[in-house]
Write an enzyme that holds these catalytic residues in place. Structure first.
Site, PDB file in Angstrom:
ATOM      1  CB  SER A 179     -10.071   5.921  -0.586  1.00 34.22           C
ATOM      2  OG  SER A 179     -10.835   4.742  -0.453  1.00 34.22           O
ATOM      3  CD  GLN A 220      -3.294   0.236   0.355  1.00 34.14           C
ATOM      4  OE1 GLN A 220      -3.608  -0.922   0.542  1.00 34.14           O
ATOM      5  NE2 GLN A 220      -3.920   1.004  -0.519  1.00 34.14           N
ATOM      6  CG  ASP A 253      -8.616  -5.802   1.110  1.00 37.11           C
ATOM      7  OD1 ASP A 253      -8.030  -5.158   0.230  1.00 37.11           O
ATOM      8  OD2 ASP A 253      -8.425  -7.022   1.270  1.00 37.11           O
ATOM      9  CG  ASN A 282     -15.852  -3.506  -4.558  1.00 38.36           C
ATOM     10  OD1 ASN A 282     -14.742  -3.089  -4.860  1.00 38.36           O
ATOM     11  ND2 ASN A 282     -16.924  -2.744  -4.604  1.00 38.36           N
ATOM     12  CE  LYS A 294      -2.660  -1.051  -3.790  1.00 36.05           C
ATOM     13  NZ  LYS A 294      -3.877  -1.797  -3.366  1.00 36.05           N
ATOM     14  CE  LYS A 319      -5.616  -3.958   2.762  1.00 39.99           C
ATOM     15  NZ  LYS A 319      -5.867  -3.429   1.406  1.00 39.99           N
ATOM     16  CB  THR A 362     -10.884  -1.406  -6.930  1.00 35.88           C
ATOM     17  OG1 THR A 362     -10.945  -0.633  -5.735  1.00 35.88           O
ATOM     18  CG2 THR A 362      -9.603  -2.211  -6.967  1.00 35.88           C
TER      19      THR A 362
END
Ligand code: NDP
Ligand code: 2IT
Length: 446
Positions: A378, A111, A166, A241, A114, A126, A210
């Site tokens: 987000s 993350q 997630d 999702n 990213k 996370k 996403t």
């Protein structure tokens, strides 16, 4: 691997025993970084890599809750606040029985890079729990979320750490978590969580982001070879999702999506997947994918167990979980005429699988680039919360598209600059790393 990096990797393995997914995520980044250290000896001198591999803070807590039968249940909660050089810790919560510290750390580590790639002011973190929402009633999920937040609330905040969803955490769970945060703190602090309902501080396009972003990235990669998604035969793994909205966007771009999966099996629908039926079964009824085949009738086959990667495709979008494509699956996919892979999930391809794709000249987009549209949106939700505004779907989707093109181009240019043209793994790892490393150096010994 560069010998300086090899030595640091040995330290990481020794300091974090048994956390094999974390080791894998670190190794993948390290394999890209040799050329950066040659160009930037200051990163070596300041031990930036050793610092990056050590989370700033790791929180593990007990989550007691009561099931519908009146039994006391105990789960374990996690939040790993990995790196705040670029902004508040940002990253999702995963509720799945396989969650342990090694999973949360691999996800938190990825993350960092990213989030840096998105260009937005967000650090990396996370969290999650080994709680399994499957088969639980809404009331049980609510009681679990309330108990989870009763500990988590003291560690998070709009300017500190901003969780989201997630695996196993979607709109329902974010709602229960937000409600409990608000009760405990007596603050309507919209920016403390993202993925909220649109009626109470959420952003349009966040649910889609996403999957949409992954497909937008795929389209950009295909463009570099003078082609597009139009007419491609696509296989997607997962049916949650990310998978659902990847299917929807690929169809909008003219592709035919013929297969998707859940952890029990996969379906093949040669007429193209009916997204509204899929959403009805998976999202609304919280049912199993098998039901899709039952309702669509004889034209659809359902294969219990097995691998969705056995289905021929020119474009593969892994959108389920880590290490779902191994060397053997990748070899079969290449033989079947694969052109491009984009990872909607985090680390779905093993390092062996990535090597197979790259050696065969397949376009390959790593998750930290391809699925960054979720966390980027987000960050757009946080922007709207900060300005007490709500943007239209069109405006927000246009921002997302722009961000995905930006990430694609940044990865492509960085790969070129560092001598690996067309290698999006190298491009993503180096571009993300340099941004974070520069910020860490500028901020002193942090
Ligand atoms: P969901 O919970 O909505 O869906 C997960 C899907 O993957 C389900 O179909 C599930 O099947 C399947 N799956 C989960 N675990 C396994 C497993 N161990 N083996 C086989 N199949 C499995 O999660 P998301 O769609 O949100 O997440 C999917 C992936 O995308 C994850 O890797 C996540 O980290 C990543 N991601 C998610 C983002 C987001 O915004 N949500 C952003 C960026 C990445 P079943 O129902 O049978 O469990
Ligand atoms: O892996 C991911 O990027 C996510 N699960 C989304 C994180 C977020 O904060 O939106």
């Amino acid at each position: 691997m560069d010998t300086r990096l090899e030595a640091i990797r040995e330290q990481v393995l020794a300091r974090n025993p048994g956390e094999k997914e974390f080791h894998q995520a670190v190794l993948e980044v390290f394999e890209s970084l040799g050329p950066v250290l040659d160009k930037h000896p200051e990163f070596v001198d300041a031990n930036v890599l050793q610092r990056l591999c050590e989370p700033e803070r790791q929180i593990i807590f007990r989550v007691p809750w009561m099931d519908d039968a009146g039994n006391v249940q105990i789960n374990r909660g996690f939040r790993v606040e990995f790196n705040s050089a670029l902004g508040p810790y940002k990253g999702g919560l995963r509720f799945h029985p396989s969650v342990y510290l090694g999973i949360v750390k691999f996800l938190g580590f990825e993350q960092i890079f990213k989030n840096a790639l998105t260009g937005m002011p967000i650090g990396g973190g996370k969290g999650g729990s080994d709680f399994d929402p499957r088969g639980k009633s809404d009331r049980e999920v609510m009681r679990f979320c309330q108990s989870f937040m009763t500990e988590l609330y003291r560690h998070i905040g709009e300017y500190t750490d901003v969780p989201a969803g997630d695996i196993g955490v979607g709109g329902r769970e974010i709602g229960y978590l937000f409600g409990q945060y608000k009760r405990i703190t007596n603050r309507y602090e919209s920016g403390v969580l993202t993925g909220k309902g649109v009626g109470w501080g959420g952003s349009l396009v966040r649910p889609e982001a996403t999957g949409f972003g992954t497909v937008m990235f795929t389209q950009e990669m295909l463009k570099t070879r003078g082609t597009s998604l139009d007419g491609q035969r696509v296989v997607v793994s997962g049916s949650g999702n990310v998978a659902t909205f990847a299917i929807a966007k690929a169809q909008q771009f003219g592709a035919k999506v013929v297969a998707c999966s859940d952890s029990s099996g996969y379906i093949v629908d040669e007429n193209g997947i009916d997204v509204s039926l899929l959403r009805q079964i998976k999202e609304k009824e919280r049912g199993r994918l098998k039901e899709y085949a039952v309702r669509r009738g004889a034209s659809v086959s359902y294969v219990e167990g097995g691998s969705v990667w056995d289905v021929n495709a020119s474009v593969a979008l892994p959108c389920a979980t880590q290490n779902e494509i191994n060397t053997e699956a990748a070899t079969g996919m290449v033989k079947n005429g694969l052109v491009a892979v984009a990872e909607g999930a985090n680390m779905p391809s093993t390092s062996g699988a990535i090597a197979v794709f790259q050696e065969a000249g397949i376009l390959f987009a790593p998750g930290k680039a391809a699925n960054a549209g979720g966390v980027a949106t987000s960050a757009l939700e946080m922007q709207q919360n900060a300005s007490r505004d709500a943007w239209t779907f069109e405006h927000t989707e246009a921002r997302l598209a722009n961000i995905m093109v930006g990430i694609h181009n940044r990865c492509a240019e960085t790969a070129e600059t560092y001598g690996s043209p067309g290698n999006y793994v190298v491009g993503a790892n180096i571009a993300g790393f340099v941004k974070v490393a520069d910020a860490m150096l500028a901020q002193g010994l942090i």
